[in-house]
Design a protein around this motif. Structure first.
Motif, PDB file in Angstrom:
ATOM      1  N   MET A   1       0.843  -1.188   0.000  1.00 17.12           N
ATOM      2  CA  MET A   1       0.000   0.000   0.000  1.00 17.12           C
ATOM      3  C   MET A   1       0.883   1.244   0.000  1.00 17.12           C
ATOM      4  O   MET A   1       1.980   1.243   0.524  1.00 17.12           O
ATOM      5  N   SER A   2       0.370   2.316  -0.519  1.00 14.37           N
ATOM      6  CA  SER A   2       1.100   3.578  -0.613  1.00 14.37           C
ATOM      7  C   SER A   2       1.169   4.293   0.722  1.00 14.37           C
ATOM      8  O   SER A   2       0.215   4.262   1.496  1.00 14.37           O
ATOM      9  N   LYS A   3       2.283   4.964   0.955  1.00 15.77           N
ATOM     10  CA  LYS A   3       2.401   5.849   2.115  1.00 15.77           C
ATOM     11  C   LYS A   3       1.863   7.212   1.717  1.00 15.77           C
ATOM     12  O   LYS A   3       2.111   7.694   0.616  1.00 15.77           O
ATOM     13  N   ILE A   4       1.115   7.809   2.629  1.00 12.44           N
ATOM     14  CA  ILE A   4       0.485   9.105   2.391  1.00 12.44           C
ATOM     15  C   ILE A   4       0.862  10.046   3.522  1.00 12.44           C
ATOM     16  O   ILE A   4       0.914   9.650   4.687  1.00 12.44           O
ATOM     17  N   ARG A   5       1.093  11.293   3.179  1.00 11.76           N
ATOM     18  CA  ARG A   5       1.346  12.335   4.183  1.00 11.76           C
ATOM     19  C   ARG A   5       0.066  13.123   4.422  1.00 11.76           C
ATOM     20  O   ARG A   5      -0.613  13.516   3.490  1.00 11.76           O
ATOM     21  N   ILE A   6      -0.210  13.365   5.690  1.00 10.32           N
ATOM     22  CA  ILE A   6      -1.369  14.154   6.112  1.00 10.32           C
ATOM     23  C   ILE A   6      -0.841  15.362   6.880  1.00 10.32           C
ATOM     24  O   ILE A   6       0.002  15.211   7.764  1.00 10.32           O
ATOM     25  N   THR A   7      -1.353  16.543   6.571  1.00  9.66           N
ATOM     26  CA  THR A   7      -0.893  17.773   7.225  1.00  9.66           C
ATOM     27  C   THR A   7      -2.065  18.527   7.811  1.00  9.66           C
ATOM     28  O   THR A   7      -3.120  18.642   7.189  1.00  9.66           O
ATOM     29  N   LYS A   8      -1.863  19.036   9.020  1.00  9.74           N
ATOM     30  CA  LYS A   8      -2.845  19.898   9.676  1.00  9.74           C
ATOM     31  C   LYS A   8      -2.104  21.116  10.200  1.00  9.74           C
ATOM     32  O   LYS A   8      -0.991  21.003  10.698  1.00  9.74           O
ATOM     33  N   GLN A   9      -2.723  22.276  10.067  1.00 12.59           N
ATOM     34  CA  GLN A   9      -2.106  23.519  10.518  1.00 12.59           C
ATOM     35  C   GLN A   9      -2.830  24.056  11.749  1.00 12.59           C
ATOM     36  O   GLN A   9      -4.052  23.962  11.854  1.00 12.59           O
ATOM     37  N   PHE A  10      -2.042  24.632  12.664  1.00 17.75           N
ATOM     38  CA  PHE A  10      -2.546  25.184  13.916  1.00 17.75           C
ATOM     39  C   PHE A  10      -2.005  26.598  14.084  1.00 17.75           C
ATOM     40  O   PHE A  10      -0.944  26.933  13.565  1.00 17.75           O
ATOM     41  N   SER A  11      -2.702  27.407  14.863  1.00 16.15           N
ATOM     42  CA  SER A  11      -2.266  28.766  15.169  1.00 16.15           C
ATOM     43  C   SER A  11      -2.332  28.988  16.669  1.00 16.15           C
ATOM     44  O   SER A  11      -3.244  28.492  17.330  1.00 16.15           O
ATOM     45  N   LYS A  34       2.271  29.820  13.486  1.00 17.91           N
ATOM     46  CA  LYS A  34       1.530  28.817  12.721  1.00 17.91           C
ATOM     47  C   LYS A  34       2.386  27.553  12.749  1.00 17.91           C
ATOM     48  O   LYS A  34       3.576  27.597  12.448  1.00 17.91           O
ATOM     49  N   LEU A  35       1.774  26.459  13.131  1.00 18.99           N
ATOM     50  CA  LEU A  35       2.471  25.182  13.207  1.00 18.99           C
ATOM     51  C   LEU A  35       1.820  24.216  12.233  1.00 18.99           C
ATOM     52  O   LEU A  35       0.634  23.922  12.345  1.00 18.99           O
ATOM     53  N   ARG A  36       2.604  23.735  11.272  1.00 17.83           N
ATOM     54  CA  ARG A  36       2.142  22.708  10.333  1.00 17.83           C
ATOM     55  C   ARG A  36       2.719  21.377  10.769  1.00 17.83           C
ATOM     56  O   ARG A  36       3.925  21.233  10.900  1.00 17.83           O
ATOM     57  N   GLU A  68      -0.597  18.630  23.379  1.00 12.47           N
ATOM     58  CA  GLU A  68       0.851  18.671  23.574  1.00 12.47           C
ATOM     59  C   GLU A  68       1.481  20.038  23.330  1.00 12.47           C
ATOM     60  O   GLU A  68       2.491  20.364  23.943  1.00 12.47           O
ATOM     61  N   VAL A  69       0.879  20.837  22.444  1.00 12.88           N
ATOM     62  CA  VAL A  69       1.517  22.095  22.061  1.00 12.88           C
ATOM     63  C   VAL A  69       0.584  23.297  22.218  1.00 12.88           C
ATOM     64  O   VAL A  69       0.840  24.182  23.036  1.00 12.88           O
ATOM     65  N   LEU A 134       7.295  25.492  11.910  1.00 19.81           N
ATOM     66  CA  LEU A 134       6.846  26.502  12.869  1.00 19.81           C
ATOM     67  C   LEU A 134       7.132  27.868  12.275  1.00 19.81           C
ATOM     68  O   LEU A 134       8.290  28.289  12.159  1.00 19.81           O
ATOM     69  N   GLN A 135       6.055  28.550  11.886  1.00 17.10           N
ATOM     70  CA  GLN A 135       6.184  29.861  11.266  1.00 17.10           C
ATOM     71  C   GLN A 135       6.033  30.931  12.338  1.00 17.10           C
ATOM     72  O   GLN A 135       5.025  30.990  13.037  1.00 17.10           O
ATOM     73  N   GLU A 136       7.066  31.763  12.452  1.00 22.44           N
ATOM     74  CA  GLU A 136       7.113  32.801  13.481  1.00 22.44           C
ATOM     75  C   GLU A 136       6.542  34.127  12.960  1.00 22.44           C
ATOM     76  O   GLU A 136       5.874  34.842  13.686  1.00 22.44           O
TER      77      GLU A 136
END
Length: 150
Positions: A1-11, A34-36, A68-69, A134-136
């Motif tokens: 099976m293929s590996k997939i990346r999942i991304t979620k952004q937080f502020s 902003k944390l991806r 956690e963050v 981590l975007q400052e």
């Protein structure tokens, strides 16, 4: 099976000061971070699983990162506990402010390393933390990749 990346952004909003720094950031100031968070894994193949076809439910990833963050660092002021800022930290805490004392200089680089450690240990089996960003500011960010840290 293929590996997939999942991304979620937080502020989140966090203040800090860089003890001993030779520029403006030695002063207490804050950022709208902003944390991806990107995880990698294989989608669940079991058709009887309610999360069939997902690498991770975005809600589950959100819960981990919030606990956690984000919920910890949002509207807090972060200081290196091994500096004289400890006196300012105590004064702020005594006045009811949310202060976090860390073992490192609270730069974006060090914070993203800290966040990676916190998140990695909470991920379900078979899922890996792929990267964090981590975007400052609008034009400045620090990135952490698992592949760089093997």
């Amino acid at each position: 099976m293929s590996k997939i990346r999942i991304t979620k952004q937080f502020s989140f909003e966090t203040g800090h000061a860089l003890y001993g720094y030779d520029g403006k950031c030695r002063n207490v100031h804050g950022h709208s971070y902003k944390l991806r968070v990107t995880v990698i894994g294989e989608p669940i193949a079991d058709a009887s699983n309610v999360k069939f076809g997902m690498v991770i439910d975005f809600t589950d990833l959100k819960k981990i990162v919030l606990e956690e963050v984000v919920d910890v660092f949002d509207h807090a002021t972060v200081f290196n506990k091994n500096t004289p800022h400890i006196e300012l930290a105590k004064e702020l805490q005594d006045r009811g402010h949310h202060v976090i004392l860390v073992d490192y200089q609270p730069t974006s680089e060090n914070m993203v390393i800290d966040f990676a450690e916190k998140i990695k240990h909470r991920l379900p089996k078979g899922l890996e933390l792929y990267s964090l960003r981590l975007q400052e500011t609008d034009s400045s960010y620090a990135e952490w990749y698992q592949s760089d840290n093997l």
